[in-house]
Each structure stands twice: as structure tokens, then as C-alpha cells.
Enzyme design. Structure first.
Site: not given
Ligand code: BG6
Length: 494
Positions: A89, A148, A178, A182, A216, A235, A240, A344
Site C-alpha cells: 500500500d 503510455k 509497444h 513489433k 480493432e 489511447d 502508436h 474499436k
Molecule cells: C494499447 C491500447 O496500447 O494498444 C489498447 O491501450 C489497444 O486500447 C492496444 O487495444 C492495441 O495493441 P495491439 O498490439 O493489440 O494492436
């Protein structure tokens, strides 16, 4: 270089990111024998769990997120043996002292590289850094990893960067995006700069426009509490999509060094055309999914999804879709539109970059006008990683010359035998080895916020709601109109 010993601490150790991505990634690296022999993985969370309890959670997570062929009993046991869990905590000083004791309780504690991965809300980044400093576990070998989004806008990002920067030197701060880990994204640099034929064409003289899509099919799931404060712009676009744009648009660095690539990306961010309120109204589209069908199955609207995980769902104005048009204002790209879109609950899961070239300057084949399609380089980031170059060929036959669109295809799955590592595997090893090349530097993050902020501000003050699009579609019609207005259209995968 790989350190001899390492303690990898995950704050938020029982969270979704840790269990779904971080621990499976570390497991895979362990399987390849890449973790230092005595590496420990320390999970810190508010959960009342002992080491064994956490190990069981992680065992279940590995069974779910690692392919059965890669689940080697001996490695799983060795990996679970590395894990320790600490219930913490943050308000309790004696909990921090326990954390201190845990870090010291190992051979060669003074030579150990300590990684602190903050898989928690950005509002906690500063406070956790300060505590780590107070208990004296931050030495020059320590590294902190920030997920992030860094902050909520420019001012809060600066505040986070200041607070963390007070404790850690910039060279010790790893801001993770991330997408940069890739395989297909890293390959973009290689495609551009390890081949000679593309680069001479990679400019406003030959490129008509660029499209970047991250679609997505999933909805917001049970992340509504976080997502409703973020929305697609914070987001996905701020990080990204802009990072992908940077890799497409940047100048060749002299070499792949810690700062060289980031220097070039920064210049792209600084060259993005700033948006005035009128530009925002004209060049951006925000949407939000309503109920619909995804893969034939009915799915709920965003507000209904949200109702399960967040309060005030009824008053939310959050966007789950963004499309926009921008330009990179420099010599290479002057006047070339870059169209970005992400959402999304769209009709498919696909991340792709499409570079559309201009038509040949002269049509020499009879009836070829309107028949030939422009050349396109289609980079499939995921799924089915690969690349496709669309060309025009002669249809075989003894008659006249008939033209037909064809493509040169590169599929990772058929070209390379090895499994594609998850983005986090590469990036976590880079942290352990201390290589920041694929992480966002402070100036990059702040430049991205500088560009994004006027859009967010305009949206926040506009009376308009995000446009509705039924789940399972390609987004609001206005996103199509955005390109049609310029005489262009979104290139759907083929
Ligand atoms: C994340 C977002 O950074 O990336 C998510 O917070 C999103 O909302 C995700 O779904 C997508 O990542 P990937 O690698 O599945 O394309």
C-alpha cells in the site's frame, strides 16, 4: 549488454498488462535462455497474495497466453521460481521498507540492475519514483519503465516527466510504446533504409498520400474506467499512430543509435501541421460505436460496455474512433496528406500502413487510363505480417496489351520459419540491457502532446457528440468523406 544479475519489479503485478503481456514475454525470453541466471521478477500490488499465490496466478496466465508447444515444464518451474510477490500500500512507509528489504535480500544486491516497471496509472509515476528514491534503491544502474499514456495532456505529461526526472536521469527512463517493438514496425526501417529502390521515390514528388490504419474488432471490454478518461486519441493516436507516422516520414539517420533514430522522429513530430479550431472541424472525425454485429455476433454499444465498468456512462463524450488528415511540413513531404484512423469495434482487426504513389506521368498504353491503379506499398503490421507491392502487369495472351493489377507479396509466415516474438519480448530485453533506442524520449512525448492538444481542446469545447457508427463497421461515414473530399478513398485490405 546483458547484466549479470537483475531484479525486474512490476508495479501492478497482478494487473491485466502484467499477466497478459509482461510475464508471458519474460517467460519466452527465459525459455530462450536470455534472462540473467539469477534474475528475479518481483510483483508489487495491493493484492493480499504470498509468493505461492502469485505464482499460481502467473502459472494460469502462462497457460492462457503462451502457446502449448512453448510451455516447457522445466522452464515454467524455473521461471515461477524467480517470482516473488509483495503486497504494498503506497501510503504505508513500512511497506516500502519491506520492498527495500526484499531488494537487498539477494546475493550481489549492490551490483544488481534494478528495473522498475510501472504498469499503473500515470498519476502514480511521480509518487512511486519519489518513494523508490527515499528508500535508497535507485542507483545509476536502475531503470524505470513508464507505460503510455504519459499524462493526459501536455501540462500533465510535463509534470510526470519532471517528477520522474527528479529521481531518474533521462537515460534511465524507458517510455514504452509497444508498437515500436513489433517485428513489422522495425522492419519498416529496414525496408526503407537497407534497400535502395524505395528511398528515391519516398517523397512528395512520387507519393500521393499515406494511410495509417489501426483497426480493432474488440470493444472497450472491462477497461472502461481507464478508457473513458482517455479515448482513442490519447489511447492510440498520441502514441502508436504518431510513432508509425514518424517511422514512415523520418529522414535516414546516420546509424541506428540511442539518439539518432529518436532525433529524426522528433523532427517529424515537430513538422506536423498544427491544427487550428477550423482545421479540427474540417480534418478530424471522432466516432463512437453503437450496438452492432461483430463476426455475426451481436455486441453492445460503448455506453453499455462502459456501464459495466465505469460510473457516469450516460454523460460520457469519449470517442472510440478517430480519423484525421495531417501533413508533415518539410521539404520531403510538402503537400502530401497523411490520413490516420483508428477505432474499436470495427469490422476487422488490422494495423496497416499504405503508401499510395502517384500515377505514371504519361499513359502510353491505349485504354490504360482509369484501368491502371496507382502503385501502392501496403505494409501489414498485424495480423498476417507482411508487405505487398501493387503493380500493373500485362495480362498474358496473344491479343493486344491488356493491363491487370497484380501484386508482389512478402508474407512473414511463409518467408521466415521462426515464431514472431511479441513486441514486449524485444522491448523488455532492451530495458534489461539498457538500450533506449526503441523507447520514447521526453521531447518526443511532449512534441506529440503539443500537436494533439489543440484537437482535444476543440473537441472538448464543441457541442458536438462523437458520431455514432454501428459496431462491426469501418467507422462513421464522415471518415470516408474525409478522403472522398480529396478525391481519394481508404484502401481496404485485399
Ligand atoms: C494499447 C491500447 O496500447 O494498444 C489498447 O491501450 C489497444 O486500447 C492496444 O487495444 C492495441 O495493441 P495491439 O498490439 O493489440 O494492436
Amino acid at each position: 549488454t546483458l547484466p549479470e544479475s537483475c531484479d525486474f519489479t512490476v508495479f501492478g503485478g497482478t494487473g491485466d498488462l502484467a499477466l497478459r503481456k509482461l510475464l508471458p514475454a519474460l517467460y519466452h525470453r527465459d525459455l530462450e535462455g536470455q534472462l540473467p541466471g539469477d534474475a528475479r521478477i518481483l510483483g508489487v500490488s495491493r493484492s493480499v497474495l504470498d509468493d505461492e499465490g502469485w505464482r499460481e496466478e502467473v502459472r494460469t496466465a502462462l497457460t492462457t497466453h503462451v502457446a502449448p508447444d512453448d510451455l516447457d515444464t522445466e522452464t515454467v518451474d524455473r521461471f515461477l521460481g524467480r517470482l516473488r510477490h509483495l503486497m504494498l500500500d503506497a501510503e504505508q512507509p513500512d511497506h516500502w521498507h519491506r520492498f527495500h528489504a526484499l531488494l537487498k535480500d539477494r546475493p550481489r544486491a549492490e551490483q544488481t540492475v534494478r528495473v522498475f516497471y510501472l504498469a499503473v496509472a500515470p498519476s502514480l509515476f511521480g509518487a512511486i519514483s519519489r518513494r523508490l528514491d527515499e528508500i535508497g534503491v535507485v542507483d545509476e544502474r536502475a531503470r524505470v519503465v513508464l507505460e503510455k499514456p504519459i499524462g493526459h495532456d501536455l501540462a500533465s505529461a510535463q509534470a510526470v516527466n519532471d517528477a520522474v526526472g527528479h529521481v531518474f536521469d533521462e537515460s534511465q527512463i524507458f517510455r514504452i510504446d509497444h508498437y515500436l517493438g513489433k517485428e513489422s514496425v522495425q522492419n519498416l526501417l529496414v525496408t526503407r533504409f537497407a534497400n535502395a529502390f524505395l528511398e528515391p521515390l519516398w517523397n512528395s514528388r512520387w507519393v500521393d498520400h499515406v494511410q495509417i490504419t489501426v483497426a480493432e474488432s474488440l470493444g472497450v471490454g472491462d477497461r472502461g474506467g481507464y478508457y473513458d478518461h482517455a479515448g482513442a486519441m490519447r489511447d492510440m493516436v498520441q502514441n502508436h499512430l504518431l510513432q508509425l507516422l514518424c517511422l514512415v516520414a523520418m529522414e535516414p539517420p546516420s546509424h541506428v543509435g540511442r539518439e539518432t533514430v529518436r532525433d529524426e522522429k522528433l523532427k517529424v513530430l515537430q513538422a506536423l501541421k498544427p491544427m487550428t479550431p477550423a482545421d479540427v472541424d474540417r480534418d478530424t472525425v471522432r466516432g463512437r460505436y453503437s450496438a452492432g454485429l461483430v463476426d455475426g455476433a451481436p455486441v453492445a454499444s460503448y455506453v453499455d460496455d462502459l456501464g459495466r465498468s465505469a460510473q457516469h456512462a450516460g454523460s460520457s463524450r469519449t470517442e472510440t474512433f478517430v480519423a484525421l488528415r495531417t501533413e508533415v511540413q518539410n521539404w520531403r513531404w510538402a503537400g502530401v496528406p497523411f490520413y490516420l484512423r483508428t477505432g474499436k469495434r470495427m469490422d476487422r482487426r488490422a494495423s496497416e500502413i499504405i503508401v499510395v504513389f502517384k500515377a505514371p506521368p504519361h499513359h502510353m498504353f491505349p485504354n490504360s487510363e482509369g484501368v491502371t491503379e496507382p502503385n501502392r506499398l501496403h505494409i501489414q503490421v498485424q495480423p498476417d505480417e507482411g508487405m505487398r507491392l501493387h503493380l500493373t502487369a500485362k495480362e498474358p495472351g496473344p491479343g493486344g496489351i491488356r493491363l491487370r493489377p497484380v501484386s508482389l507479396d512478402l508474407s512473414y509466415a511463409t518467408t521466415f520459419e521462426q515464431r514472431l516474438p511479441d513486441a514486449y519480448e524485444r522491448l523488455l530485453m532492451d530495458v534489461i540491457k539498457g538500450n533506449p533506442t526503441l523507447f520514447m524520449r521526453r521531447d518526443e512525448v511532449e512534441a506529440a502532446w503539443t500537436w494533439v492538444e489543440p484537437i482535444l481542446t476543440r473537441w472538448a469545447t464543441s457541442p458536438d457528440q462523437p458520431l455514432r457508427y454501428p459496431a462491426g463497421t469501418s467507422g462513421p461515414i464522415a471518415a470516408t468523406t474525409l478522403l472522398e473530399r480529396d478525391g481519394r478513398s481508404w484502401q481496404e485490405s485485399d
